[in-house]
Design an enzyme around this catalytic site. Structure first.
Site, PDB file in Angstrom:
ATOM      1  N   ASP A  48      34.537 -21.099  70.293  1.00  0.00           N
ATOM      2  CA  ASP A  48      34.883 -20.058  71.372  1.00  0.00           C
ATOM      3  C   ASP A  48      34.891 -20.656  72.427  1.00  0.00           C
ATOM      4  OD1 ASP A  48      35.436 -18.392  69.332  1.00  0.00           O
ATOM      5  OD2 ASP A  48      33.635 -17.077  69.641  1.00  0.00           O
ATOM      6  N   LYS A  79      35.459 -15.093  62.991  1.00  0.00           N
ATOM      7  CA  LYS A  79      35.225 -14.029  62.278  1.00  0.00           C
ATOM      8  C   LYS A  79      34.111 -14.364  61.247  1.00  0.00           C
ATOM      9  CE  LYS A  79      38.818 -11.224  63.971  1.00  0.00           C
ATOM     10  NZ  LYS A  79      38.059 -11.025  65.380  1.00  0.00           N
ATOM     11  N   GLY A  80      34.343 -15.433  60.436  1.00  0.00           N
ATOM     12  CA  GLY A  80      33.702 -15.871  59.296  1.00  0.00           C
ATOM     13  C   GLY A  80      32.320 -16.103  59.737  1.00  0.00           C
ATOM     14  N   ASN A 114      30.615 -15.756  62.362  1.00  0.00           N
ATOM     15  CA  ASN A 114      29.898 -14.847  62.857  1.00  0.00           C
ATOM     16  C   ASN A 114      29.289 -13.725  61.844  1.00  0.00           C
ATOM     17  OD1 ASN A 114      30.846 -15.790  65.390  1.00  0.00           O
ATOM     18  ND2 ASN A 114      32.397 -14.225  65.782  1.00  0.00           N
ATOM     19  N   THR A 143      34.688   1.764  62.950  1.00  0.00           N
ATOM     20  CA  THR A 143      33.916   1.419  63.916  1.00  0.00           C
ATOM     21  C   THR A 143      34.740   1.817  65.255  1.00  0.00           C
ATOM     22  OG1 THR A 143      34.702  -0.953  64.143  1.00  0.00           O
ATOM     23  CG2 THR A 143      32.931  -0.583  62.972  1.00  0.00           C
ATOM     24  N   ASP A 159      28.767  -7.789  76.581  1.00  0.00           N
ATOM     25  CA  ASP A 159      29.996  -8.645  75.906  1.00  0.00           C
ATOM     26  C   ASP A 159      30.100  -8.123  74.421  1.00  0.00           C
ATOM     27  OD1 ASP A 159      31.699 -10.509  74.588  1.00  0.00           O
ATOM     28  OD2 ASP A 159      30.549 -12.377  75.339  1.00  0.00           O
ATOM     29  N   ASP A 187      31.917  -8.194  63.841  1.00  0.00           N
ATOM     30  CA  ASP A 187      31.506  -9.028  62.770  1.00  0.00           C
ATOM     31  C   ASP A 187      29.895  -8.815  62.662  1.00  0.00           C
ATOM     32  OD1 ASP A 187      33.797 -10.334  63.104  1.00  0.00           O
ATOM     33  OD2 ASP A 187      33.403 -11.831  64.557  1.00  0.00           O
ATOM     34  N   GLY A 204      28.730 -14.249  74.285  1.00  0.00           N
ATOM     35  CA  GLY A 204      28.892 -14.931  73.257  1.00  0.00           C
ATOM     36  C   GLY A 204      28.964 -14.039  71.942  1.00  0.00           C
TER      37      GLY A 204
HETATM   38  O1  RIB Z   1      35.571 -11.481  66.133  1.00  0.00           O
HETATM   39  C1  RIB Z   1      35.143 -12.460  67.256  1.00  0.00           C
HETATM   40  C2  RIB Z   1      35.788 -13.580  66.975  1.00  0.00           C
HETATM   41  O2  RIB Z   1      37.207 -13.464  67.039  1.00  0.00           O
HETATM   42  C3  RIB Z   1      35.473 -14.778  68.013  1.00  0.00           C
HETATM   43  O3  RIB Z   1      34.234 -15.225  67.734  1.00  0.00           O
HETATM   44  C4  RIB Z   1      36.786 -15.567  67.855  1.00  0.00           C
HETATM   45  O4  RIB Z   1      36.394 -17.083  67.343  1.00  0.00           O
HETATM   46  C5  RIB Z   1      37.938 -14.848  66.960  1.00  0.00           C
HETATM   47  O5  RIB Z   1      37.797 -15.423  65.690  1.00  0.00           O
END
Ligand code: RIB
Length: 317
Positions: A18, A45-46, A48, A225, A251, A257, A292
């Protein structure tokens, strides 16, 4: 080290680097804005969701693709340090996925994803991992990977009677709703409207319509959500509201996620849905206190403390 959870999860999805620009306000179409800061962080997303589950004590096996570039090497090391099993994570020729993220002063964001290696995850490569999916307590996935790969994974889970938690984000118009069985679908309000063609507002009054949609799509539970507003849990038996954990977000990138990873950990442990949502709401709220997608993801003990503080009687799990 023993993990404080019996959840054994397979997470399939995207891994991105990111690039996060902080701005005073998000740009309108055609507008140029000047960032006050730019940082590079691990995301996708995966990744995270896997990290949130691992920090919550789950045993996590990750299936996905990284590029054979320095970002891919760094990301693999990062996942290993977080205790995530990377033995079935592919390194392929090309670049690791990337996301351009803009975050404003109120913590709102805009995201553009460049799939890179994530876009090359194939159905056959997922099918090669059938044995790993078949022994999991739950499969958790999102749609930042090719639809074919996601559907093949869900079919394997269905055939093996493994619970499936899907976060259908970003929404895929071609998703074959009703062809596969889904135990839990986690969406935000915007995604809920797009997928179910119903407004989440006043869901309790329109429960019959939701019930029809769930039956047609072979979904047991829908979780919606809603940021600082109560999370909705809709099933055939009714609509429940579970309060959000109050915080002042810095943030919100990746909060959904964190919710999905923590929810799935408790769900796989056998918790009731409302209890799993309470944990997930609190974890997601805590995750918004740092910049982040992964920096603010709390460990299980921190979530437990926050829950204890909010409601001293909820102890133990
Ligand atoms: O859900 C947040 C994520 O969406 C970020 O980390 C970005 O990489 C996108 O995949």
């Amino acid at each position: 080290m023993a993990r404080p959870s019996a959840a054994n999860l397979v997470v399939i999805g995207s891994l991105n680097v990111d690039l996060i620009a902080q701005v005073e306000h998000l740009p309108s179409p055609g507008e140029t804005v000047v960032a006050t800061n730019l940082v590079k962080r691990f995301g996708g997303k995966g990744g995270n969701q896997a990290l949130a589950a691992a920090r919550h004590g789950a045993q996590v096996m990750f299936l996905g693709n990284l590029g054979d570039d320095p970002d891919g090497r760094d990301y693999r090391n990062h996942l290993r340090r977080e205790g995530i099993n990377c033995s079935a994570l592919n390194t392929i020729r090309g670049v690791t996925g990337c996301a351009y993220i803009t975050v404003d002063q109120a913590g709102e964001n805009q995201i553009v994803v460049i799939p890179g290696a994530n876009g090359a995850l194939t159905g056959p490569s997922i099918k090669m991992q059938r044995a790993r999916i078949a022994v999991a307590k739950a499969l958790l996935l999102q749609l930042e990977i090719p639809l074919e790969a996601a559907i093949d994974a869900i079919r394997i889970a269905n055939e093996s009677k493994v619970a499936v938690v899907l976060n259908p984000s970003p929404v895929a118009k071609a998703f074959p709703w009703g062809d596969v069985k889904l135990d839990v679908v986690i969406v935000n309000e915007h995604e809920a409207r797009e997928i179910f063609d119903l407004s989440p507002a006043a869901a309790a009054q329109h429960h019959d319509s939701w019930k029809e949609r769930l039956t047609a799509r072979r979904i047991r539970h829908v979780i919606i959500t809603r940021g600082g507003s109560p999370t909705l849990h809709i099933s055939k038996s009714g609509v429940e509201e579970i309060p959000a954990h109050p915080v002042k977000p810095v943030d919100t990138v990746g909060a959904g996620d964190t919710f999905a990873g923590v929810f799935t950990t408790h769900f796989a442990e056998g918790a009731e849905i409302d209890e799993a949502i309470r944990w997930a709401n609190t974890a997601a709220a805590l995750s918004t206190l740092k910049h982040g997608a992964q920096e603010g993801v709390p460990h299980r003990g921190d979530v437990q403390s926050a829950l204890d503080e909010a409601k001293p009687s909820l102890k133990g799990r």
